[in-house]
Design an enzyme around this catalytic site. Structure first.
Site, PDB file in Angstrom:
ATOM      1  N   LYS A 171      69.608  64.776  -3.409  1.00 34.96           N
ATOM      2  CA  LYS A 171      68.493  65.883  -3.208  1.00 34.96           C
ATOM      3  C   LYS A 171      68.221  66.833  -4.430  1.00 34.96           C
ATOM      4  CE  LYS A 171      67.818  70.688  -1.766  1.00 34.96           C
ATOM      5  NZ  LYS A 171      66.554  70.468  -2.556  1.00 34.96           N
ATOM      6  N   SER A 225      74.312  77.364  -8.514  1.00 35.54           N
ATOM      7  CA  SER A 225      74.821  78.372  -8.336  1.00 35.54           C
ATOM      8  C   SER A 225      76.268  78.436  -8.022  1.00 35.54           C
ATOM      9  CB  SER A 225      73.926  79.647  -7.835  1.00 35.54           C
ATOM     10  OG  SER A 225      73.837  79.020  -6.549  1.00 35.54           O
ATOM     11  N   GLY A 229      77.552  76.810  -4.563  1.00 34.09           N
ATOM     12  CA  GLY A 229      78.788  75.875  -4.677  1.00 34.09           C
ATOM     13  C   GLY A 229      79.834  76.222  -3.724  1.00 34.09           C
ATOM     14  N   GLU A 246      79.793  71.652 -10.436  1.00 35.60           N
ATOM     15  CA  GLU A 246      79.480  72.260 -11.725  1.00 35.60           C
ATOM     16  C   GLU A 246      78.579  73.411 -11.579  1.00 35.60           C
ATOM     17  OE1 GLU A 246      78.112  73.048 -14.795  1.00 35.60           O
ATOM     18  OE2 GLU A 246      76.731  71.284 -14.854  1.00 35.60           O
ATOM     19  N   CYS A 280      73.403  75.533 -18.130  1.00 34.24           N
ATOM     20  CA  CYS A 280      74.657  75.950 -17.470  1.00 34.24           C
ATOM     21  C   CYS A 280      75.644  76.169 -19.023  1.00 34.24           C
ATOM     22  CB  CYS A 280      75.319  75.057 -16.559  1.00 34.24           C
ATOM     23  SG  CYS A 280      75.259  73.369 -17.052  1.00 34.24           S
ATOM     24  N   GLU A 379      76.311  85.545 -15.935  1.00 30.72           N
ATOM     25  CA  GLU A 379      75.466  84.519 -16.441  1.00 30.72           C
ATOM     26  C   GLU A 379      73.753  84.830 -16.111  1.00 30.72           C
ATOM     27  OE1 GLU A 379      74.967  80.774 -14.102  1.00 30.72           O
ATOM     28  OE2 GLU A 379      75.142  79.909 -15.964  1.00 30.72           O
TER      29      GLU A 379
HETATM   30  P1  NAP Z   1      70.823  76.853  -6.248  1.00 37.19           P
HETATM   31  O1  NAP Z   1      70.448  77.504  -5.276  1.00 37.19           O
HETATM   32  O2  NAP Z   1      72.520  76.771  -6.498  1.00 37.19           O
HETATM   33  O3  NAP Z   1      70.301  75.494  -6.486  1.00 37.19           O
HETATM   34  C1  NAP Z   1      71.157  74.199  -6.743  1.00 37.19           C
HETATM   35  C2  NAP Z   1      70.742  73.159  -5.683  1.00 37.19           C
HETATM   36  O4  NAP Z   1      71.273  73.499  -4.254  1.00 37.19           O
HETATM   37  C3  NAP Z   1      69.198  73.064  -5.261  1.00 37.19           C
HETATM   38  O5  NAP Z   1      68.863  71.688  -5.011  1.00 37.19           O
HETATM   39  C4  NAP Z   1      69.107  73.904  -4.131  1.00 37.19           C
HETATM   40  O6  NAP Z   1      68.010  73.341  -3.324  1.00 37.19           O
HETATM   41  C5  NAP Z   1      70.362  73.519  -3.440  1.00 37.19           C
HETATM   42  N1  NAP Z   1      70.678  74.641  -2.393  1.00 37.19           N
HETATM   43  C6  NAP Z   1      70.270  75.881  -2.255  1.00 37.19           C
HETATM   44  N2  NAP Z   1      70.775  76.243  -1.132  1.00 37.19           N
HETATM   45  C7  NAP Z   1      71.684  75.167  -0.638  1.00 37.19           C
HETATM   46  C8  NAP Z   1      72.369  75.332   0.670  1.00 37.19           C
HETATM   47  N3  NAP Z   1      72.805  76.432   1.385  1.00 37.19           N
HETATM   48  N4  NAP Z   1      73.095  74.173   0.830  1.00 37.19           N
HETATM   49  C9  NAP Z   1      72.955  72.950   0.096  1.00 37.19           C
HETATM   50  N5  NAP Z   1      72.157  73.047  -1.014  1.00 37.19           N
HETATM   51  C10 NAP Z   1      71.598  74.324  -1.395  1.00 37.19           C
HETATM   52  O7  NAP Z   1      70.578  77.553  -7.782  1.00 37.19           O
HETATM   53  P2  NAP Z   1      69.093  78.167  -8.005  1.00 37.19           P
HETATM   54  O8  NAP Z   1      68.472  79.097  -6.753  1.00 37.19           O
HETATM   55  O9  NAP Z   1      68.206  77.044  -8.319  1.00 37.19           O
HETATM   56  O10 NAP Z   1      69.447  79.068  -8.959  1.00 37.19           O
HETATM   57  C11 NAP Z   1      70.038  80.302  -8.870  1.00 37.19           C
HETATM   58  C12 NAP Z   1      71.048  80.552  -9.939  1.00 37.19           C
HETATM   59  O11 NAP Z   1      72.190  79.528 -10.392  1.00 37.19           O
HETATM   60  C13 NAP Z   1      70.316  80.520 -11.449  1.00 37.19           C
HETATM   61  O12 NAP Z   1      69.618  81.759 -11.707  1.00 37.19           O
HETATM   62  C14 NAP Z   1      71.499  80.257 -12.266  1.00 37.19           C
HETATM   63  O13 NAP Z   1      72.257  81.499 -12.585  1.00 37.19           O
HETATM   64  C15 NAP Z   1      72.410  79.291 -11.359  1.00 37.19           C
HETATM   65  N6  NAP Z   1      72.236  78.018 -11.753  1.00 37.19           N
HETATM   66  C16 NAP Z   1      73.019  77.181 -12.369  1.00 37.19           C
HETATM   67  C17 NAP Z   1      72.941  75.988 -13.099  1.00 37.19           C
HETATM   68  C18 NAP Z   1      73.824  75.042 -13.591  1.00 37.19           C
HETATM   69  O14 NAP Z   1      73.531  73.990 -14.014  1.00 37.19           O
HETATM   70  N7  NAP Z   1      75.135  75.459 -13.501  1.00 37.19           N
HETATM   71  C19 NAP Z   1      71.715  75.184 -12.664  1.00 37.19           C
HETATM   72  C20 NAP Z   1      70.723  75.827 -11.876  1.00 37.19           C
HETATM   73  C21 NAP Z   1      70.854  77.213 -11.750  1.00 37.19           C
HETATM   74  P3  NAP Z   1      66.573  74.287  -3.456  1.00 37.19           P
HETATM   75  O15 NAP Z   1      66.128  74.113  -4.817  1.00 37.19           O
HETATM   76  O16 NAP Z   1      65.771  73.778  -2.758  1.00 37.19           O
HETATM   77  O17 NAP Z   1      66.782  75.843  -3.561  1.00 37.19           O
END
Ligand code: NAP
Ligand code: MG
Length: 477
Positions: A171, A225, A229, A246, A280, A379
């Protein structure tokens, strides 16, 4: 409009709904992807399961490796096309996107070579017995990835799983699914059997939640996030399957008074500006020994002021941040730090002709940042660097370990003893000494300690994460 891949079928969402694909550089929608459903996830998991007893499951490890090597070559043959897709979708500079596509190919090359090299062992046991350990795939592996490095993340998580013979369901992030869909076409052309790779696009709360909670999966790899996670780990617990998480980081650059300044400064600036800080492993804390704090930070500020931000085509130091939510979040951190009176030491510049509708943020260097400020602990996931002085080796270690994260760290000193003492005392999955390695480093085991997550990706260790062992005990008398 791009379709999703389930088995060997390119399909829309089961209810026909779609999502717009929006350019971070100008805020305009330019394409559509399916808004997948729980039903689509179910079909993808079934297709992955079926692949394990179909042509994919029949291949031996050497044959899997050969197919993966052909996929790597396909990616390299289409590097420019994939880079253009990636740059448009993420807003990152074209040269960065080209590098990302090379890294995607490299993941497939590396794990192609690994497919037949994770050997079992024999174990001395009771007389009359022969014991051997078989390496086996886990089964159906689920992969949920973020929007910051879509192509690299695909390679990082899917390639080892395929090398070990799993059936995978990916996904991608809702904001950045295009490179994965084009990649999947190339993978099928390269001979990847149906069902080995399935891609369901859509929303995290819908597709991501349905996939991570699906009773038919055997493993979850998640990057993103901390909030999500935690949900992933709960979902994994319900099905008693393993997950690799991660999550974020607040990685320190620890600079001692005998640093090689000329070498360190450009690397330190790049480590936070790269990908507009949406990495990250971004080096987001600059910890400098007090005796050189002013002079060293001044040098970093001079380099920081030269950073230029623009669209992919301008190909400058970095692009916009991903989406309006991220724009707001990063800008809020910058505004709050200013309101708290934390001095701004330097700002990069947004290109004058960058579209005003793009999600551009001025890279900003703050310092000295109080140790308890949000900027010192949280972060940001944007191009914001927090400089802080420290007194001595012990203080540097305490400060470096003073956040809830532990992903990467760098130590800068010409004193070899100090280099190794500090590297061993810092809590992190990777420590770089007089260098920095955000992104790339396919060969190097990578992952978090503390709240940065658990499990290892990259390198050979990733193959162990996505496989299991079976102990065979044979009584031969
Ligand atoms: P996120 O919500 O954690 O998204 C990561 C992945 O998880 C995306 O594919 C997302 O889908 C999916 N996801 C979201 N809600 C989910 C759920 N309830 N169950 C299963 N999967 C789900 O992160 P983000 O909203 O893109 O970013 C938010 C913050 O996370 C950023 O500001 C940053 O601080 C952090 N982040 C960290 C990393 C890293 O590499 N460690 C990468 C990205 C973001 P969708 O794209 O459809 O939401
Ligand atoms: Mg997009």
């Amino acid at each position: 409009m791009k379709n999703m891949l389930i088995g060997d079928q390119w399909v829309g969402a089961s209810d026909g709904r779609t999502l717009s694909v929006v350019s971070p550089s100008n805020g305009q929608a330019f394409d559509e992807i399916p808004r997948g459903t729980a039903h689509d996830v179910d079909r993808a998991v079934q297709a992955a399961r079926a692949s394990l007893t179909g042509p994919w499951g029949q291949l031996n490890a050497m044959e899997r490796g050969r197919i993966m090597m052909r996929i790597a070559q396909k990616v390299l043959d289409h590097e420019e096309e994939l880079a253009q897709i990636e740059a448009k979708d993420t807003g990152k500079p074209l040269s960065t996107a080209r590098n990302d596509i090379k890294v995607l190919a490299r993941y497939f090359e590396f794990y192609a070579g690994g497919a037949d090299k994770l050997h079992g062992e024999t174990i001395p046991f009771l007389n009359g017995h022969q014991v051997s350990l078989l390496r086996e795939p886990l089964g159906v592996t689920a992969h949920i990835i973020p929007w910051n490095y879509p192509a690299q993340m695909l390679g990082r998580t899917v390639a080892p799983a395929l090398a070990m013979g799993n059936g995978t369901v990916l996904k991608p992030a809702e904001d950045t699914s295009l490179s994965a869909l084009r990649f999947a076409e190339l993978a099928l052309e390269a001979g990847l059997p149906a069902g080995a790779l399935n891609i369901v696009t859509g929303l995290g709360e819908e597709v991501g939640a349905a996939l991570s909670g699906h009773p038919g999966i055997d493993f979850i790899s998640f990057t993103g996030s901390n909030e999500v996670g935690t949900l992933i780990q709960q979902a994994a617990a319900k099905n008693a399957v393993k997950c690799v998480l991660e999550l974020g980081g607040k990685s320190p650059q620890i600079v001692f008074d005998d640093v090689d300044v000329e070498r360190a400064v450009p690397i330190i600036v790049r480590a936070i500006v790269q990908n507009a800080g949406q990495t990250c492993t971004a080096g987001s804390r600059l910890l400098v020994q007090r005796s050189i704090y002013d002079t060293f930070v001044k040098r970093v500020a001079e380099a920081f002021a030269k950073v230029r931000v623009g669209t992919p085509e301008m190909d400058l130091d970095c692009g916009p941040v991903m989406n309006p939510a991220q724009h707001k979040r990063v800008q809020r951190y910058i505004d709050q730090a200013r309101e708290q009176g934390i001095p701004v030491l330097a700002e990069g510049q947004i290109a004058a002709d960058a579209p005003t509708t793009g999600h551009f943020v001025k890279p900003t260097l703050f310092g000295p940042v109080p140790r308890t400020a949000a900027l010192a602990c949280e972060e940001v996931f944007g191009p914001v660097l927090a400089a802080m002085p420290f007194e001595d080796e012990a203080d540097a270690i305490a400060l470096a370990n003073g956040t809830e994260y532990g992903l990467l760290a760098a130590v800068w000193t010409e004193n070899a003893g100090r280099l190794h003492r500090v590297a061993k005392s810092v809590k992190a999955g990777q420590v770089f000494m007089n260098c920095y390695g955000a992104g790339g480093g396919v060969e190097l085991p990578f992952g978090g300690t503390k709240r940065s997550g658990h499990g290892r990706e990259k390198g050979f260790l990733a193959l162990e994460e996505v496989s299991t062992t079976k102990t065979l005990v044979h009584y031969h008398g």
